[in-house]
Design a protein around this motif. Structure first.
Motif, PDB file in Angstrom:
ATOM      1  N   ILE A 101       0.843  -1.207   0.000  1.00 13.37           N
ATOM      2  CA  ILE A 101       0.000   0.000   0.000  1.00 13.37           C
ATOM      3  C   ILE A 101       0.875   1.253   0.000  1.00 13.37           C
ATOM      4  O   ILE A 101       0.677   2.184  -0.785  1.00 13.37           O
ATOM      5  N   VAL A 102       1.874   1.254   0.878  1.00 14.00           N
ATOM      6  CA  VAL A 102       2.736   2.431   1.017  1.00 14.00           C
ATOM      7  C   VAL A 102       3.575   2.645  -0.246  1.00 14.00           C
ATOM      8  O   VAL A 102       3.688   3.772  -0.737  1.00 14.00           O
ATOM      9  N   ALA A 103       4.123   1.550  -0.767  1.00 11.17           N
ATOM     10  CA  ALA A 103       4.970   1.672  -1.960  1.00 11.17           C
ATOM     11  C   ALA A 103       4.177   2.276  -3.113  1.00 11.17           C
ATOM     12  O   ALA A 103       4.674   3.151  -3.824  1.00 11.17           O
ATOM     13  N   PRO A 105      10.372  -5.149  10.341  1.00 12.19           N
ATOM     14  CA  PRO A 105      10.438  -5.381   8.889  1.00 12.19           C
ATOM     15  C   PRO A 105       9.780  -4.258   8.071  1.00 12.19           C
ATOM     16  O   PRO A 105      10.263  -3.908   6.995  1.00 12.19           O
ATOM     17  N   GLN A 106       8.700  -3.678   8.590  1.00 12.59           N
ATOM     18  CA  GLN A 106       8.069  -2.550   7.874  1.00 12.59           C
ATOM     19  C   GLN A 106       9.003  -1.349   7.856  1.00 12.59           C
ATOM     20  O   GLN A 106       9.120  -0.648   6.846  1.00 12.59           O
ATOM     21  N   ALA A 107       9.665  -1.091   8.985  1.00 15.01           N
ATOM     22  CA  ALA A 107      10.576   0.059   9.058  1.00 15.01           C
ATOM     23  C   ALA A 107      11.726  -0.133   8.081  1.00 15.01           C
ATOM     24  O   ALA A 107      12.156   0.811   7.401  1.00 15.01           O
ATOM     25  N   ASP A 120      12.656   2.126   4.812  1.00 16.98           N
ATOM     26  CA  ASP A 120      13.988   2.690   4.571  1.00 16.98           C
ATOM     27  C   ASP A 120      14.464   2.401   3.150  1.00 16.98           C
ATOM     28  O   ASP A 120      15.037   3.263   2.490  1.00 16.98           O
ATOM     29  N   LYS A 121      14.226   1.173   2.715  1.00 18.63           N
ATOM     30  CA  LYS A 121      14.643   0.788   1.351  1.00 18.63           C
ATOM     31  C   LYS A 121      13.928   1.646   0.308  1.00 18.63           C
ATOM     32  O   LYS A 121      14.552   2.154  -0.625  1.00 18.63           O
ATOM     33  N   LEU A 122      12.610   1.784   0.503  1.00 14.86           N
ATOM     34  CA  LEU A 122      11.827   2.584  -0.453  1.00 14.86           C
ATOM     35  C   LEU A 122      12.342   4.017  -0.496  1.00 14.86           C
ATOM     36  O   LEU A 122      12.452   4.632  -1.560  1.00 14.86           O
ATOM     37  N   ALA A 152      15.615  10.019  -0.243  1.00 10.40           N
ATOM     38  CA  ALA A 152      14.783  10.907   0.580  1.00 10.40           C
ATOM     39  C   ALA A 152      14.493  10.244   1.925  1.00 10.40           C
ATOM     40  O   ALA A 152      13.398   9.755   2.155  1.00 10.40           O
ATOM     41  N   PRO A 153      15.497  10.199   2.811  1.00 10.60           N
ATOM     42  CA  PRO A 153      15.327   9.497   4.083  1.00 10.60           C
ATOM     43  C   PRO A 153      14.369  10.216   5.030  1.00 10.60           C
ATOM     44  O   PRO A 153      14.074  11.400   4.846  1.00 10.60           O
TER      45      PRO A 153
END
Ligand code: AMP
Length: 185
Positions: free
Chosen positions: A67-69, A91-93, A97-99, A105-106
Motif C-alpha cells: 500500500i505504502v509503496a 520489517p516494515q521500518a 527505509d529501502k523505499l 529521501a530518508p
C-alpha cells in the motif's frame, strides 16, 4: 518533510497528523485509513485485512508495504509525507527505509506519542470504533508494546526520535509537535 508518527492506539496520532500534514503541505498517509476505506469499498486488500483489523492484530507486513509503496509513487509525494500508523514492525521500518533510500529521501523525524496506560484505556473506551471493543483494545495495546514500541529505539539510534507528551489540549500537543519538528528540520 518526511515524518513518522509512532504511538499506541488512542494516543491522538490521527487528529494531530492530519493537522500537521496540512500545516506542512505534505501528504498524510494512514495505513489504517487506507485499509478501512478499502474494506468499505469491498476491495480485495480490504477484505483480506478485515479479519486482522477486527481482532486487533496487525495485517501482514507485505500487504501494508505494498500500500505504502504504491502511494509513494504518486507525484504529490515529492513534497514530503507524514506516516500515521506505519511502520508498525521492524520489517516494515526496514522496507520503508529501502523505499526511501531508493528515492534518496530518508526520514527526517520520528515522533513518539506518549500517553499513560490508564488514559489510553479511557480514551479508547469513549471512541466507539468497531475495533475499540474492550478485548480488541487490550490486544492492540499488547501488539503495540511488543512489535511497534521497539521502533522508537530504531529511530533513536539514528538521532531522529523525539518523544511527545500527548496529554493536554489539541493545541498544547500540537505546539509540542511543532517544536520537535522545527528542532529536526
Ligand atoms: P490504525 O487506524 O492505525 O489504528 O489501524 C487500525 C488497524 O489497521 C490496526 O489495528 C491493524 O489491524 C491495521 N493496520 C494499520 N496500519 C498497519 C500497519 N502499518 N501494519 C499492520 N497493520 C496495520
Amino acid at each position: 518533510m518526511r515524518i513518522v508518527f509512532l504511538g499506541p492506539p488512542g494516543a491522538g496520532k490521527g487528529t494531530q497528523s492530519l493537522r500537521l500534514a496540512e500545516h506542512l503541505g505534505v501528504v498524510h498517509l494512514s495505513t489504517g485509513d487506507v485499509l478501512r476505506q478499502s474494506r468499505a469499498a469491498g476491495h480485495k486488500i480490504g477484505l483480506e485485512a478485515a479479519k486482522y483489523l477486527d481482532q486487533g492484530q496487525l495485517v501482514p507486513d507485505e500487504l501494508v508495504v505494498e500500500i505504502v509503496a504504491s502511494r509513494l509513487a504518486d507525484d504529490d509525494c515529492t513534497r514530503g509525507y507524514l506516516f500515521d500508523g506505519f511502520p508498525r514492525t521492524l520489517p516494515q521500518a526496514e522496507a520503508l527505509d529501502k523505499l526511501l533510500d531508493a528515492r534518496d529521501a530518508p526520514l527526517e523525524a520520528a515522533l513518539e506519542f506518549m500517553v499513560p496506560h490508564e488514559e489510553l484505556l479511557k480514551r479508547l473506551s469513549q471512541r466507539g470504533r468497531t475495533d475499540d471493543a474492550e478485548e480488541t483494545v487490550r490486544e492492540r495495546l499488547r501488539v503495540y508494546a511488543e512489535l511497534t514500541r521497539p521502533l522508537a529505539n530504531y529511530y533513536d539510534d539514528r538521532g531522529i526520535l523525539r518523544g511527545i507528551d500527548a496529554v493536554g489540549t489539541l493545541d498544547e500537543v500540537f505546539a509540542r509537535i511543532m517544536l520537535a519538528v522545527s528542532d529536526l528540520s
